[in-house]
Design a protein around this motif. Structure first.
Motif, PDB file in Angstrom:
ATOM      1  N   GLN A 200       0.822  -1.212   0.000  1.00 33.03           N
ATOM      2  CA  GLN A 200       0.000   0.000   0.000  1.00 33.03           C
ATOM      3  C   GLN A 200       0.856   1.263   0.000  1.00 33.03           C
ATOM      4  O   GLN A 200       0.401   2.321  -0.466  1.00 33.03           O
ATOM      5  CB  GLN A 200      -0.943   0.000   1.205  1.00 33.03           C
ATOM      6  CG  GLN A 200      -1.933  -1.156   1.227  1.00 33.03           C
ATOM      7  CD  GLN A 200      -2.689  -1.300  -0.077  1.00 33.03           C
ATOM      8  OE1 GLN A 200      -3.378  -0.377  -0.520  1.00 33.03           O
ATOM      9  NE2 GLN A 200      -2.567  -2.460  -0.724  1.00 33.03           N
ATOM     10  N   ALA A 201       2.081   1.148   0.520  1.00 32.48           N
ATOM     11  CA  ALA A 201       2.989   2.301   0.542  1.00 32.48           C
ATOM     12  C   ALA A 201       3.744   2.473  -0.773  1.00 32.48           C
ATOM     13  O   ALA A 201       4.567   3.385  -0.894  1.00 32.48           O
ATOM     14  CB  ALA A 201       3.981   2.153   1.692  1.00 32.48           C
ATOM     15  N   GLY A 202       3.464   1.600  -1.745  1.00 36.63           N
ATOM     16  CA  GLY A 202       4.115   1.722  -3.045  1.00 36.63           C
ATOM     17  C   GLY A 202       5.407   0.952  -3.179  1.00 36.63           C
ATOM     18  O   GLY A 202       6.127   1.117  -4.174  1.00 36.63           O
ATOM     19  N   ASP A 203       5.726   0.110  -2.211  1.00 37.48           N
ATOM     20  CA  ASP A 203       6.938  -0.704  -2.274  1.00 37.48           C
ATOM     21  C   ASP A 203       6.809  -1.701  -3.427  1.00 37.48           C
ATOM     22  O   ASP A 203       5.838  -2.460  -3.491  1.00 37.48           O
ATOM     23  CB  ASP A 203       7.113  -1.449  -0.945  1.00 37.48           C
ATOM     24  CG  ASP A 203       8.454  -2.152  -0.813  1.00 37.48           C
ATOM     25  OD1 ASP A 203       9.007  -2.579  -1.842  1.00 37.48           O
ATOM     26  OD2 ASP A 203       8.936  -2.291   0.326  1.00 37.48           O
ATOM     27  N   PRO A 204       7.785  -1.741  -4.347  1.00 40.78           N
ATOM     28  CA  PRO A 204       7.698  -2.663  -5.487  1.00 40.78           C
ATOM     29  C   PRO A 204       8.024  -4.105  -5.142  1.00 40.78           C
ATOM     30  O   PRO A 204       7.882  -4.999  -5.984  1.00 40.78           O
ATOM     31  CB  PRO A 204       8.718  -2.089  -6.472  1.00 40.78           C
ATOM     32  CG  PRO A 204       9.748  -1.448  -5.592  1.00 40.78           C
ATOM     33  CD  PRO A 204       8.972  -0.873  -4.427  1.00 40.78           C
ATOM     34  N   GLY A 205       8.458  -4.350  -3.897  1.00 42.92           N
ATOM     35  CA  GLY A 205       8.802  -5.706  -3.492  1.00 42.92           C
ATOM     36  C   GLY A 205      10.268  -6.009  -3.684  1.00 42.92           C
ATOM     37  O   GLY A 205      11.055  -5.173  -4.142  1.00 42.92           O
ATOM     38  N   ASP A 206      10.638  -7.218  -3.325  1.00 44.58           N
ATOM     39  CA  ASP A 206      12.030  -7.663  -3.410  1.00 44.58           C
ATOM     40  C   ASP A 206      12.312  -8.298  -4.772  1.00 44.58           C
ATOM     41  O   ASP A 206      11.395  -8.772  -5.457  1.00 44.58           O
ATOM     42  CB  ASP A 206      12.327  -8.670  -2.298  1.00 44.58           C
ATOM     43  CG  ASP A 206      12.158  -8.061  -0.922  1.00 44.58           C
ATOM     44  OD1 ASP A 206      12.737  -6.985  -0.671  1.00 44.58           O
ATOM     45  OD2 ASP A 206      11.434  -8.639  -0.089  1.00 44.58           O
ATOM     46  N   ASP A 207      13.576  -8.321  -5.131  1.00 41.05           N
ATOM     47  CA  ASP A 207      13.984  -8.917  -6.394  1.00 41.05           C
ATOM     48  C   ASP A 207      13.872 -10.436  -6.318  1.00 41.05           C
ATOM     49  O   ASP A 207      14.441 -11.066  -5.414  1.00 41.05           O
ATOM     50  CB  ASP A 207      15.422  -8.509  -6.721  1.00 41.05           C
ATOM     51  CG  ASP A 207      15.890  -9.090  -8.033  1.00 41.05           C
ATOM     52  OD1 ASP A 207      15.412  -8.654  -9.085  1.00 41.05           O
ATOM     53  OD2 ASP A 207      16.742 -10.011  -7.983  1.00 41.05           O
TER      54      ASP A 207
END
Length: 223
Positions: A200-207
């Motif tokens: 929700q905070a816009g974090d694209p996630g981990d690779d």
């Protein structure tokens, strides 16, 4: 909707989390059968909610420390789901999950997970005000080494077999409090909630390629 997977140890867990909060949560002793249990139970959770894999918007996975084989199961499954559906993947330490679910406490917290061969993955945290902060590195400790590091005031949460609990209690360590087993259960819903908040905070996630389990020793045990 976030799907969370945790097979760090023989205690495995799955959760679904969306804008309404926890939609489903399974925790069970897998008896090291995570490979054949996890994906059918994922489908069962989705069926219970009348949802489809296409409804997922992210995947969360516990990255350890823990059992070598157990960690591989959840991380591989999470990467497979994220890759096949084009979803962001969020990894979180299994010990940080334990800390997150006890951030309502005030003071110091010792978090534990089984690490195989009678040893523990452990970390110490400062908790309070709804937050937590890890103090120092993740540790690989025997029971005796763990006891030598327990000094109060301290809460202890995580996986302890009855004999291990009794051994620690027998030391009569001043101001060291073992949380009861039900409270110490590592809950996948907290893993899902943290991932949901990141999403929700816009974090694209981990690779996907670089995300790896946290191994504190060489994989010589079967677990």
């Amino acid at each position: 909707m976030i799907l969370a997977l945790d097979s760090s140890t023989s205690l495995a867990g799955l959760a679904l989390y969306d804008v309404q909060g926890v939609a489903a949560e399974f925790s069970w002793l897998s008896h090291r059968d995570q490979t054949v249990q996890i994906m059918p139970l994922v489908q069962k959770m989705l069926d219970l909610q009348g949802r489809h894999p296409s409804d997922l918007t992210g995947v969360a996975v516990a990255t350890g420390p823990g059992s070598f084989n157990g960690l591989r199961v959840a991380v591989s499954a999470a990467k497979g789901v994220a890759l096949s559906l084009g979803l962001p993947l969020f990894g979180l330490s299994s010990l940080d999950i334990v800390a997150a679910q006890h951030s309502y406490l005030e003071g110091r917290l010792g978090a534990l997970v089984e690490a195989g061969r009678g040893r523990f993955g452990a970390a110490f945290y400062e908790v309070g005000g709804g937050g937590w902060q890890r103090q120092g590195d993740y540790l690989n400790l025997s029971v005796d080494e763990l006891i030598s590091r327990l000094s109060g005031p301290l809460f202890v949460a995580g996986e302890l077999k009855p004999a291990q609990r009794e051994l620690i209690l027998a030391q009569r360590l001043e101001e060291v409090r073992l949380l009861p087993p039900a409270a110490a259960l590592r809950r996948p819903a907290f893993l899902a909630e943290i991932a949901w908040n990141r999403l929700q905070a816009g974090d694209p996630g981990d690779d996907l390629a670089s995300l790896q389990p946290i191994y504190l020793h060489q994989p010589t045990e079967r677990g």
